[in-house]
Motif scaffolding. Structure first.
Motif, PDB file in Angstrom:
ATOM      1  N   LYS A  27      -1.089 -15.909  -7.933  1.00 37.38           N
ATOM      2  CA  LYS A  27      -1.291 -16.288  -6.536  1.00 37.38           C
ATOM      3  C   LYS A  27      -1.430 -15.068  -5.628  1.00 37.38           C
ATOM      4  N   TYR A  28      -0.978 -13.922  -6.102  1.00 34.44           N
ATOM      5  CA  TYR A  28      -0.874 -12.750  -5.234  1.00 34.44           C
ATOM      6  C   TYR A  28      -1.903 -11.666  -5.558  1.00 34.44           C
ATOM      7  N   ILE A  29      -2.896 -11.996  -6.377  1.00 37.09           N
ATOM      8  CA  ILE A  29      -3.950 -11.023  -6.660  1.00 37.09           C
ATOM      9  C   ILE A  29      -5.282 -11.578  -6.173  1.00 37.09           C
ATOM     10  N   GLN A  30      -6.231 -10.692  -5.936  1.00 30.44           N
ATOM     11  CA  GLN A  30      -7.518 -11.089  -5.357  1.00 30.44           C
ATOM     12  C   GLN A  30      -8.691 -10.853  -6.300  1.00 30.44           C
ATOM     13  N   VAL A  31      -8.420 -10.404  -7.511  1.00 32.01           N
ATOM     14  CA  VAL A  31      -9.522 -10.110  -8.431  1.00 32.01           C
ATOM     15  C   VAL A  31      -9.892 -11.359  -9.222  1.00 32.01           C
ATOM     16  N   VAL A  66      -8.861  -4.151 -13.240  1.00 31.13           N
ATOM     17  CA  VAL A  66      -7.895  -4.303 -14.329  1.00 31.13           C
ATOM     18  C   VAL A  66      -6.463  -3.997 -13.898  1.00 31.13           C
ATOM     19  N   PRO A  67      -6.196  -2.854 -13.243  1.00 32.19           N
ATOM     20  CA  PRO A  67      -4.802  -2.576 -12.836  1.00 32.19           C
ATOM     21  C   PRO A  67      -4.228  -3.644 -11.918  1.00 32.19           C
ATOM     22  N   GLU A  68      -5.067  -4.169 -11.007  1.00 34.55           N
ATOM     23  CA  GLU A  68      -4.579  -5.196 -10.090  1.00 34.55           C
ATOM     24  C   GLU A  68      -4.266  -6.485 -10.832  1.00 34.55           C
ATOM     25  N   TYR A  69      -5.136  -6.871 -11.768  1.00 34.66           N
ATOM     26  CA  TYR A  69      -4.878  -8.080 -12.555  1.00 34.66           C
ATOM     27  C   TYR A  69      -3.569  -7.937 -13.335  1.00 34.66           C
ATOM     28  N   LYS A  70      -3.353  -6.795 -13.938  1.00 34.70           N
ATOM     29  CA  LYS A  70      -2.151  -6.593 -14.753  1.00 34.70           C
ATOM     30  C   LYS A  70      -0.873  -6.580 -13.924  1.00 34.70           C
ATOM     31  N   LYS A  71      -0.996  -6.410 -12.618  1.00 33.23           N
ATOM     32  CA  LYS A  71       0.187  -6.438 -11.754  1.00 33.23           C
ATOM     33  C   LYS A  71       0.707  -7.847 -11.511  1.00 33.23           C
TER      34      LYS A  71
END
Length: 345
Positions: free
Chosen positions: A160-164, A179-184
């Motif tokens: 819910k908290y990522i935009q990718v 990729v780094p944002e998704y993995k967060k």
């Protein structure tokens, strides 16, 4: 099957789920008649309630559909760390446990849990059901099963908290910057609920670590299998399977291809024992799916063979030349060993 308080037992009930100590030692085996001495033992160990066997049945499909609506309505409105309504999602996890426990055939093979829509909410429900079934088949106790179910139904809250973009795309296909944002998403999910006392520490670990692998090649911390709890490993394998067939964080593939992926990676990405039990549980070709046989004929799966989930019973529809079967014909692939499924439609 239902949960009963110790003080409400009359001494004739049959235990449905084994009672375990805090050190995970079996105190009372399942199928034990809970006579007075056993009830006294439960009180001695401060166990407030137990699952007993009864004839109450739940409508599994209705439970799952309702749970999906509740999860979607809550998460659509959810704001980071504003968690008052999340307890209602936890209630849905409990309903799923009760529903699964009430239908023994659901434990034999998952034939109807198919994610036909690619959304996070259906995915969370499916992973909760699959994880609950797998935990029960691995003989986990009631506390462990509840931790698994609670962690599973909330495992992807961090999405819910990522935009990718993550629908129908694998990590290897994402833009390098995404990729780094998704993995967060695992860290975001964990940090959003880490202060909540109604969620166990084990369930929180599931949310944080469900993308870790036993070989240490997962994320976010690259923890190896010996540092991961069994509850985390259960949700990990169920999450990957459903992600592959639903397209959540993966390129969408067919059910039998996802099962083959799990099989190939058993002992690498996944705990060998848990993977083996998972592969025993999942139907390669779910009931209702159309299949193509090696001779070109097409049929629809109508039943499973309990001990051979890759060789179901098929109602034949058309011959290889396109002509319809007449009269209607059923083929049991466990008896017709020269025939096998080569694709699904």
């Amino acid at each position: 099957m239902r949960l009963v308080k110790i003080d409400d037992l009359n001494g004739s009930e049959v235990l449905a789920v084994p009672i375990m100590s805090a050190k995970d030692q079996v105190l009372i085996q399942s199928d034990t008649v809970l006579r007075g001495e056993y009830i006294d033992k439960l009180r001695k160990y401060n166990i407030p309630s137990v699952y007993i066997k009864d004839d109450v049945k739940f409508d599994v499909e209705a439970t799952l559909q309702n749970s999906k609506k509740v999860v979607e309505s809550i998460l659509e409105r959810h704001i980071y760390k504003h968690n008052d309504e999340l307890k209602r999602i936890g209630e849905q996890a409990n309903k799923i446990i009760d529903s699964v426990l009430s239908e023994p055939e659901v434990l034999e093979s998952v034939t109807d849990i198919r994610n036909i829509s690619t959304d996070m909410y259906s995915h969370c429900i499916n992973v909760c059901v699959l994880s609950t079934i797998l935990a029960l088949r691995l003989k986990m106790n009631e506390r462990q099963v509840r931790n698994v179910s609670m962690g599973a139904i909330l495992h992807d809250i961090g999405l819910k908290y990522i935009q990718v973009p993550y629908i129908d795309i694998s990590v290897s296909q994402m833009r390098a910057s995404d990729v780094p944002e998704y993995k967060k998403h695992t860290i975001y999910g964990y940090s959003s609920i880490q202060e909540e006392e109604w969620i166990s520490d084990v369930s929180k670990e599931i949310i944080l670590l469900h993308h870790e692998q036993v070989d240490g090649e997962g994320f976010p911390f690259k923890q190896k299998g010996d540092k991961l709890k069994s509850e985390v490993k259960i949700v990990s394998i169920c999450d990957d399977y459903d992600s592959l067939i639903s397209g959540i964080g993966n390129k969408k593939i067919k059910v039998y291809q996802a099962i083959e992926y799990i099989r190939v990676n058993a002992g690498k990405k996944y705990d060998s024992t848990i993977a083996a039990k998972f592969l025993e549980t999942i139907a390669w070709y779910p009931v209702g799916i159309k299949v193509v046989l090696n001779d070109g004929d097409v049929g629809i799966v109508i039943r499973q063979n309990k001990d051979s989930t890759d060789r179901p019973v098929i109602k034949m529809l058309t011959h290889a030349d396109g002509s319809e079967y007449n009269p209607q014909t059923e083929i049991d692939l466990l008896k017709k060993l020269t025939l096998f499924v080569v694709d699904t439609l």
